[in-house]
Design an enzyme around this catalytic site. Sequence first.
Site, PDB file in Angstrom:
ATOM      1  CD  GLU A  89       5.773  -3.983   3.799  1.00 19.72           C
ATOM      2  OE1 GLU A  89       5.201  -4.886   4.425  1.00 19.72           O
ATOM      3  OE2 GLU A  89       6.025  -2.963   4.472  1.00 19.72           O
TER       4      GLU A  89
ATOM      5  NE  ARG B 124      -5.870   9.621   2.943  1.00 22.36           N
ATOM      6  CZ  ARG B 124      -4.490   9.853   2.739  1.00 22.36           C
ATOM      7  NH1 ARG B 124      -3.790  10.996   2.730  1.00 22.36           N
ATOM      8  NH2 ARG B 124      -3.561   8.732   2.940  1.00 22.36           N
TER       9      ARG B 124
ATOM     10  CE  LYS C  86      -6.128   1.779  -0.745  1.00 29.90           C
ATOM     11  NZ  LYS C  86      -6.678   2.024   0.727  1.00 29.90           N
TER      12      LYS C  86
ATOM     13  CE  LYS D 147      -3.697   2.581   2.460  1.00 28.30           C
ATOM     14  NZ  LYS D 147      -4.704   2.410   3.566  1.00 28.30           N
TER      15      LYS D 147
HETATM   16  C1  PBG Z   1      -6.743   3.638   5.080  1.00 30.91           C
HETATM   17  C2  PBG Z   1      -7.369   3.392   3.773  1.00 30.91           C
HETATM   18  C3  PBG Z   1      -7.345   4.362   2.854  1.00 30.91           C
HETATM   19  C4  PBG Z   1      -8.101   3.767   1.649  1.00 30.91           C
HETATM   20  C5  PBG Z   1      -8.460   2.473   2.177  1.00 30.91           C
HETATM   21  N1  PBG Z   1      -8.083   2.555   3.530  1.00 30.91           N
HETATM   22  C6  PBG Z   1      -6.781   5.596   2.475  1.00 30.91           C
HETATM   23  C7  PBG Z   1      -5.650   6.181   3.347  1.00 30.91           C
HETATM   24  O1  PBG Z   1      -4.674   5.251   3.741  1.00 30.91           O
HETATM   25  O2  PBG Z   1      -5.851   7.069   3.662  1.00 30.91           O
HETATM   26  C8  PBG Z   1      -8.221   4.346   0.363  1.00 30.91           C
HETATM   27  C9  PBG Z   1      -9.113   3.729  -0.488  1.00 30.91           C
HETATM   28  C10 PBG Z   1      -9.573   4.599  -1.968  1.00 30.91           C
HETATM   29  O3  PBG Z   1      -8.861   5.602  -2.059  1.00 30.91           O
HETATM   30  O4  PBG Z   1     -10.207   4.411  -2.674  1.00 30.91           O
HETATM   31  N2  PBG Z   1      -6.927   2.540   5.976  1.00 30.91           N
END
Ligand code: PBG
Length: 329
Positions: A240, A212, A255, A202
């Site tokens: 990872e 967000r 991601k 990620k």
């Molecule tokens: C955080 C989380 C995020 C997303 C899913 N879980 C954003 C972040 O790390 O701030 C993003 C998913 C998206 O942008 O569609 N645990």
Amino acid sequence: MDTSQFIQLTRRPRRLRQSVAIRNLVEETQIHTKDLVQPLFLMSGQNTKEDIPSMPNIYRLSLDLLLYEVEDCLKLGIQAFAPFPYLPDHEKDHLATRSVQEDGLYLNAIRMLKQKFPEICLFTDVAMDPYSSDGHDGIVENDEILNDETLVVLGKMALAQAQAGADFVAPSDMMDGRVGYIREVLDQAGYHKVGIMAYTAKYASAFYGPFRDALQSAPKFGDKKTYQMNPANSQEALVEAELDFLEGADMMMVKPALSYLDIIQKLSQNFNIPIAAYNVSGEYAMLKAAAQNKWIDGDRVAHEILLSIKRAGAKVIFTYLAKEFAARS
Ligand code: PBG
């Protein structure tokens, strides 16, 4: 026709593109609705549906409406869902206390979803940010995100979600050691059948902006670069992945998806468990913005995006496009 004008070519790749029938036969990748996971945004209240301006056609839904939404999706053939909770600021705190509140928004929803639709595959989110007054995925002390202390909270969250009915808990926090820690917590409590879908690679990405907005979960200070990965790195994704694999992850996610297709391919070539990809909010927002302006053909580009993610090696695709794709299929 004077055939002498033709040059001698033994291999003519265009032969395989001459008709729809031939093209269909030799097509290497197909997207099916059953490859897709629909993310959902849950909020408190009744009969409440709120727009997310940066994500057209995606809404924050109260549980009653969320259940209807899942029912709609099921009719279209979508079988997997990833709900995320939206909490107002006054319900957030440093330790993400609401994340383990038995009758809280999220755990209630998980219970309801599995009770009403036992056949679905439910991926529940394990991370502190939706409940954290700091907007971070871990416990904050003196502007530092603590690793091992956070694991304790994540373990409790994962267990609570497993008890509520999660099929896969999905740690999206990027703390070191969380997959192994969660696996141990689940196993000790007898939840050996609940899987772990790890957000393995990620990245600290600007593509999460609209998500967000949706959860109002942006960090209150700093950024997430001390735990999410540097977008410049690919070897590190293998580290990872090796850890998450050894710690017991059942699926591993990359991601975002589109700027990281090389990472998807790398993981899928190096590991023999299913690789997932998250086609994230910012990727969706870009597509929708361009399509609304009629600068691109949104449906065709959506299909091409999903194909590229699958072609790169993702078996499972989390995407806000799931429902509209299913409706067109
Ligand atoms: C955080 C989380 C995020 C997303 C899913 N879980 C954003 C972040 O790390 O701030 C993003 C998913 C998206 O942008 O569609 N645990």
